[in-house]
Scaffold this motif. Structure first.
Motif, PDB file in Angstrom:
ATOM      1  N   GLN A  58      22.094  -6.301  36.607  1.00 38.07           N
ATOM      2  CA  GLN A  58      23.506  -6.299  36.196  1.00 38.07           C
ATOM      3  C   GLN A  58      23.947  -7.705  35.763  1.00 38.07           C
ATOM      4  OE1 GLN A  58      25.542  -4.590  39.563  1.00 38.07           O
ATOM      5  NE2 GLN A  58      27.311  -5.872  39.133  1.00 38.07           N
ATOM      6  N   TYR A  59      23.361  -8.722  36.386  1.00 36.64           N
ATOM      7  CA  TYR A  59      23.687 -10.113  36.031  1.00 36.64           C
ATOM      8  C   TYR A  59      22.696 -10.677  35.008  1.00 36.64           C
ATOM      9  CZ  TYR A  59      27.080 -10.335  39.805  1.00 36.64           C
ATOM     10  OH  TYR A  59      28.182 -10.131  40.610  1.00 36.64           O
ATOM     11  N   HIS A  60      21.845  -9.801  34.467  1.00 38.16           N
ATOM     12  CA  HIS A  60      20.810 -10.220  33.495  1.00 38.16           C
ATOM     13  C   HIS A  60      19.869 -11.261  34.086  1.00 38.16           C
ATOM     14  CE1 HIS A  60      23.087  -7.857  30.703  1.00 38.16           C
ATOM     15  NE2 HIS A  60      24.170  -8.573  30.994  1.00 38.16           N
ATOM     16  N   LYS A  61      19.601 -11.105  35.381  1.00 35.24           N
ATOM     17  CA  LYS A  61      18.640 -11.977  36.067  1.00 35.24           C
ATOM     18  C   LYS A  61      17.383 -11.156  36.385  1.00 35.24           C
ATOM     19  CE  LYS A  61      21.919 -15.130  36.307  1.00 35.24           C
ATOM     20  NZ  LYS A  61      22.383 -16.014  37.324  1.00 35.24           N
ATOM     21  N   LYS A  62      16.411 -11.796  37.029  1.00 31.31           N
ATOM     22  CA  LYS A  62      15.138 -11.100  37.260  1.00 31.31           C
ATOM     23  C   LYS A  62      14.770 -11.033  38.746  1.00 31.31           C
ATOM     24  CE  LYS A  62      13.187 -11.863  32.774  1.00 31.31           C
ATOM     25  NZ  LYS A  62      12.135 -12.426  31.949  1.00 31.31           N
ATOM     26  N   ILE A  63      13.877 -10.100  39.054  1.00 31.38           N
ATOM     27  CA  ILE A  63      13.426  -9.938  40.432  1.00 31.38           C
ATOM     28  C   ILE A  63      11.912  -9.717  40.445  1.00 31.38           C
ATOM     29  CG2 ILE A  63      14.133  -7.482  40.356  1.00 31.38           C
ATOM     30  CD1 ILE A  63      14.578  -7.660  43.406  1.00 31.38           C
ATOM     31  N   TYR A  64      11.228 -10.498  41.260  1.00 34.14           N
ATOM     32  CA  TYR A  64       9.777 -10.401  41.389  1.00 34.14           C
ATOM     33  C   TYR A  64       9.443  -9.981  42.829  1.00 34.14           C
ATOM     34  CZ  TYR A  64      10.513 -13.656  37.482  1.00 34.14           C
ATOM     35  OH  TYR A  64      10.959 -14.251  36.330  1.00 34.14           O
ATOM     36  N   VAL A  65       8.406  -9.198  42.967  1.00 33.26           N
ATOM     37  CA  VAL A  65       8.041  -8.704  44.307  1.00 33.26           C
ATOM     38  C   VAL A  65       6.650  -9.219  44.687  1.00 33.26           C
ATOM     39  CG1 VAL A  65       7.655  -6.641  45.723  1.00 33.26           C
ATOM     40  CG2 VAL A  65       9.416  -6.633  43.971  1.00 33.26           C
ATOM     41  N   THR A  66       6.549  -9.761  45.885  1.00 30.04           N
ATOM     42  CA  THR A  66       5.252 -10.288  46.340  1.00 30.04           C
ATOM     43  C   THR A  66       4.312  -9.135  46.723  1.00 30.04           C
ATOM     44  OG1 THR A  66       6.130 -10.454  48.567  1.00 30.04           O
ATOM     45  CG2 THR A  66       6.208 -12.447  47.244  1.00 30.04           C
ATOM     46  N   VAL A  67       3.116  -9.206  46.158  1.00 29.17           N
ATOM     47  CA  VAL A  67       2.042  -8.268  46.541  1.00 29.17           C
ATOM     48  C   VAL A  67       0.825  -9.171  46.771  1.00 29.17           C
ATOM     49  CG1 VAL A  67       0.793  -6.149  45.904  1.00 29.17           C
ATOM     50  CG2 VAL A  67       3.059  -6.572  44.953  1.00 29.17           C
ATOM     51  N   ASN A  68       1.050 -10.210  47.575  1.00 29.82           N
ATOM     52  CA  ASN A  68       0.066 -11.304  47.608  1.00 29.82           C
ATOM     53  C   ASN A  68      -0.798 -11.344  48.872  1.00 29.82           C
ATOM     54  OD1 ASN A  68       2.264 -12.019  49.107  1.00 29.82           O
ATOM     55  ND2 ASN A  68       2.408 -14.118  48.359  1.00 29.82           N
ATOM     56  N   ILE A  69      -0.923 -10.197  49.489  1.00 29.05           N
ATOM     57  CA  ILE A  69      -1.774 -10.101  50.676  1.00 29.05           C
ATOM     58  C   ILE A  69      -3.252 -10.288  50.287  1.00 29.05           C
ATOM     59  CG2 ILE A  69      -2.144  -7.612  50.442  1.00 29.05           C
ATOM     60  CD1 ILE A  69      -1.662  -7.357  53.444  1.00 29.05           C
ATOM     61  N   VAL A  70      -4.057 -10.779  51.221  1.00 28.11           N
ATOM     62  CA  VAL A  70      -5.506 -10.717  51.051  1.00 28.11           C
ATOM     63  C   VAL A  70      -5.900  -9.336  51.583  1.00 28.11           C
ATOM     64  CG1 VAL A  70      -7.727 -11.686  51.755  1.00 28.11           C
ATOM     65  CG2 VAL A  70      -5.774 -13.196  51.328  1.00 28.11           C
ATOM     66  N   MET A  71      -6.298  -8.456  50.656  1.00 22.29           N
ATOM     67  CA  MET A  71      -6.398  -7.027  50.998  1.00 22.29           C
ATOM     68  C   MET A  71      -7.654  -6.713  51.826  1.00 22.29           C
ATOM     69  SD  MET A  71      -5.853  -3.895  48.325  1.00 22.29           S
ATOM     70  CE  MET A  71      -7.249  -4.307  47.321  1.00 22.29           C
ATOM     71  N   HIS A  72      -7.479  -5.858  52.815  1.00 18.66           N
ATOM     72  CA  HIS A  72      -8.607  -5.348  53.596  1.00 18.66           C
ATOM     73  C   HIS A  72      -8.930  -3.927  53.120  1.00 18.66           C
ATOM     74  CE1 HIS A  72      -8.674  -8.327  57.111  1.00 18.66           C
ATOM     75  NE2 HIS A  72      -7.817  -8.814  56.233  1.00 18.66           N
ATOM     76  N   ASN A  73     -10.132  -3.457  53.453  1.00 21.07           N
ATOM     77  CA  ASN A  73     -10.573  -2.140  52.969  1.00 21.07           C
ATOM     78  C   ASN A  73      -9.573  -1.027  53.254  1.00 21.07           C
ATOM     79  OD1 ASN A  73     -13.035  -2.833  51.812  1.00 21.07           O
ATOM     80  ND2 ASN A  73     -13.976  -2.985  53.838  1.00 21.07           N
ATOM     81  N   GLU A  74      -9.010  -1.076  54.461  1.00 19.22           N
ATOM     82  CA  GLU A  74      -8.143   0.050  54.843  1.00 19.22           C
ATOM     83  C   GLU A  74      -6.842   0.093  54.043  1.00 19.22           C
ATOM     84  OE1 GLU A  74      -9.256  -2.311  56.900  1.00 19.22           O
ATOM     85  OE2 GLU A  74      -7.663  -3.156  58.141  1.00 19.22           O
ATOM     86  N   GLU A  75      -6.552  -0.988  53.289  1.00 21.76           N
ATOM     87  CA  GLU A  75      -5.317  -0.981  52.506  1.00 21.76           C
ATOM     88  C   GLU A  75      -5.518  -0.407  51.101  1.00 21.76           C
ATOM     89  OE1 GLU A  75      -3.597  -4.612  55.084  1.00 21.76           O
ATOM     90  OE2 GLU A  75      -5.098  -4.907  53.540  1.00 21.76           O
ATOM     91  N   ILE A  76      -6.778  -0.271  50.688  1.00 21.36           N
ATOM     92  CA  ILE A  76      -7.059   0.095  49.298  1.00 21.36           C
ATOM     93  C   ILE A  76      -6.423   1.441  48.911  1.00 21.36           C
ATOM     94  CG2 ILE A  76      -8.912   0.742  47.680  1.00 21.36           C
ATOM     95  CD1 ILE A  76     -10.640  -1.393  49.004  1.00 21.36           C
ATOM     96  N   ASP A  77      -6.513   2.415  49.813  1.00 28.00           N
ATOM     97  CA  ASP A  77      -6.034   3.759  49.468  1.00 28.00           C
ATOM     98  C   ASP A  77      -4.537   3.800  49.151  1.00 28.00           C
ATOM     99  OD1 ASP A  77      -8.501   4.771  49.690  1.00 28.00           O
ATOM    100  OD2 ASP A  77      -8.225   5.671  51.690  1.00 28.00           O
ATOM    101  N   ALA A  78      -3.782   2.871  49.781  1.00 24.32           N
ATOM    102  CA  ALA A  78      -2.322   2.912  49.581  1.00 24.32           C
ATOM    103  C   ALA A  78      -1.889   2.117  48.343  1.00 24.32           C
ATOM    104  CB  ALA A  78      -1.628   2.354  50.814  1.00 24.32           C
ATOM    105  N   LEU A  79      -2.811   1.391  47.744  1.00 24.78           N
ATOM    106  CA  LEU A  79      -2.427   0.459  46.670  1.00 24.78           C
ATOM    107  C   LEU A  79      -1.821   1.166  45.465  1.00 24.78           C
ATOM    108  CD1 LEU A  79      -2.399  -2.487  45.661  1.00 24.78           C
ATOM    109  CD2 LEU A  79      -4.679  -2.086  44.697  1.00 24.78           C
ATOM    110  N   ASP A  80      -2.504   2.228  45.006  1.00 22.30           N
ATOM    111  CA  ASP A  80      -2.065   2.884  43.773  1.00 22.30           C
ATOM    112  C   ASP A  80      -0.622   3.373  43.888  1.00 22.30           C
ATOM    113  OD1 ASP A  80      -2.963   4.027  41.087  1.00 22.30           O
ATOM    114  OD2 ASP A  80      -2.017   5.731  42.091  1.00 22.30           O
ATOM    115  N   GLU A  81      -0.346   4.081  44.971  1.00 22.25           N
ATOM    116  CA  GLU A  81       0.998   4.637  45.120  1.00 22.25           C
ATOM    117  C   GLU A  81       2.046   3.522  45.230  1.00 22.25           C
ATOM    118  OE1 GLU A  81       1.573   7.307  48.408  1.00 22.25           O
ATOM    119  OE2 GLU A  81       3.723   7.430  47.928  1.00 22.25           O
ATOM    120  N   TYR A  82       1.668   2.449  45.951  1.00 18.68           N
ATOM    121  CA  TYR A  82       2.623   1.354  46.138  1.00 18.68           C
ATOM    122  C   TYR A  82       2.968   0.677  44.803  1.00 18.68           C
ATOM    123  CZ  TYR A  82       4.866  -2.762  48.044  1.00 18.68           C
ATOM    124  OH  TYR A  82       5.785  -3.734  48.325  1.00 18.68           O
ATOM    125  N   LEU A  83       1.941   0.408  44.005  1.00 22.95           N
ATOM    126  CA  LEU A  83       2.192  -0.236  42.711  1.00 22.95           C
ATOM    127  C   LEU A  83       3.024   0.669  41.803  1.00 22.95           C
ATOM    128  CD1 LEU A  83      -1.256  -1.950  41.944  1.00 22.95           C
ATOM    129  CD2 LEU A  83       0.821  -2.992  42.856  1.00 22.95           C
TER     130      LEU A  83
END
Ligand code: SF4
Length: 400
Positions: A58-83
């Motif tokens: 609304q203010y013509h500004k920007k927003i960035y989201v951190t996805v900067n974890i060092v990923m472990h195997n058990e997180e891989i399955d959730a990645l697609d849906e999260y992105l």
């Protein structure tokens, strides 16, 4: 100079996002519900992210989201849906570190990719590679000197983001397992318990070496306020402020201080005095001393505490302006720290600077005179000649 540098602020909550934008940030970065490095910060839910995106756009500004974890195997399955969720929220970019996430996001989404400082980029080959694999921006390591930055910019056409303010890490930007080892909190999964700031006994062959104060390897903070003109002239694209867990007062103060200096530079009204005054304002909200750290190519003993660190608790934030009655020339204040009659205070807001005032009268909501305001979030009225605005902040100048 064709493009104005971006001022990028941290936001640990919807509230601080709004204050950062109101006080002059061009963009904010936030943590989402997963895959970020601030487990302890108030990370945004998907619903909050949607609200944050709407507010910022609304203010013509920007927003960035951190996805900067060092990923472990058990997180891989959730990645697609999260992105895909982040994509649907229409965030302006994600901040990534793990090459697997960079690659996956590039292949499966249209999200813009900023490479996190966790990747510790310090050379142009690295920056070139990150561009090749799809990044539009790289957040350089805090350890980069101005020569490193110039060299990278001379060799690679990629947006450059550098830190200008906030806490430093005694290790190489979070690549440290002290926290994991001593407290079972993983610094690469957002749990850093800041062990480097603890006090330690120093032993040599079992002999305790104790100076006047215990040993620490706590770094001083980063503040680039005196280097802003030089950094703008270098052509850096984005100036980043650290601190997603900071208070709204800290965010508003730091953002508006840098905003004023950056704007004055472009308007060609910047003076040495303005920079010195800004430095004093920033020093007053810091709880450690600060230096320019690695920027001048020299990291010396002045950048670090060795024997005892200075930690100040800041009580300068006095209140928030809830209302201003221009006929009666009175401001309605919500208290945040105690103040009293005869204190000298300042006000600042998104679009105007400070008015200094010695408080002569304070009244409660019924109009009864008060000497001291010492109840958390107490609502009071004080006489203020100059017009104030809702959400202006009141801070201490001097206590009699
Ligand atoms: S404990 Fe200190 S050095 Fe280690 S990651 Fe945390 S801030 Fe950095």
């Amino acid at each position: 100079m064709d493009r104005k540098v971006e001022l990028l602020a941290p936001a640990g909550s919807l509230e601080s996002l709004k204050w950062a934008i109101m006080y002059g940030a061009d963009a904010v970065y936030v943590g989402g519900p997963g895959f970020g490095l601030r487990a302890n910060a108030t990370n945004f839910t998907i619903e909050e992210l949607k609200e944050g995106v709407e507010f910022v756009h609304q203010y013509h500004k920007k927003i960035y989201v951190t996805v900067n974890i060092v990923m472990h195997n058990e997180e891989i399955d959730a990645l697609d849906e999260y992105l895909k969720q982040l994509e649907a929220c229409q965030v302006d970019a994600i901040i990534v570190s793990d090459p697997a996430i960079i690659h996956y996001a590039k292949e499966h989404t249209s999200l813009e990719l900023h490479v996190s400082t966790q990747q510790s980029t310090l050379n142009y080959l690295g920056a070139k590679y990150l561009k090749q694999i799809g990044a539009s921006r790289v957040v350089l390591a805090r350890e980069a000197s101005k020569e490193d930055i110039k060299d990278i910019m001379n060799h690679v056409d990629i947006e450059i983001e550098t830190f200008i303010h906030g806490a430093m890490c005694a290790s190489f930007s979070g690549r440290c397992v002290l926290s994991n080892y001593l407290t079972a909190r993983d610094s690469n999964r957002g749990g850093c318990s800041q062990i480097c700031r603890w006090d330690f006994d120093l032993l040599e062959n079992d002999d305790l070496k104790r100076g006047e104060k215990p040993f620490t390897f706590c770094t001083k903070d980063l503040s680039m306020i005196t280097k802003i003109p030089e950094m703008i002239e270098m052509g850096i694209d984005s100036f980043k402020i650290e601190g997603r867990m900071r208070s709204i007062y800290y965010i508003a103060t730091v953002v508006s201080t840098y905003r004023n200096i950056i704007d004055a530079y472009y308007e060609q009204t910047l003076t040495e005095k303005m920079i010195n005054d800004a430095k004093k304002v920033l020093d007053a909200v810091a709880n450690r001393e600060s230096t320019v750290q690695f920027f001048d190519g020299y990291y010396g003993k002045d950048c670090q505490y060795y024997n005892g660190r200075m930690e100040l608790s800041n009580q300068d934030f006095l209140g928030i302006v809830l209302e201003y009655d221009s006929k009666l020339k009175k401001a309605k204040i919500e208290q945040r720290n105690y103040f009293k009659v005869n204190d000298t205070v300042e006000f600042f807001g998104p679009n105007h600077f400070v008015n200094i005032l010695k408080i002569k009268h304070i009244y409660d909501e019924e109009g009864n005179p008060l000497e001291i305001v010492n109840h958390p979030r107490q609502i009071v009225w004080i006489d203020v000649e100059t017009t104030l605005h809702v959400n202006d902040l009141m801070r201490m100048k001097k206590r009699d």
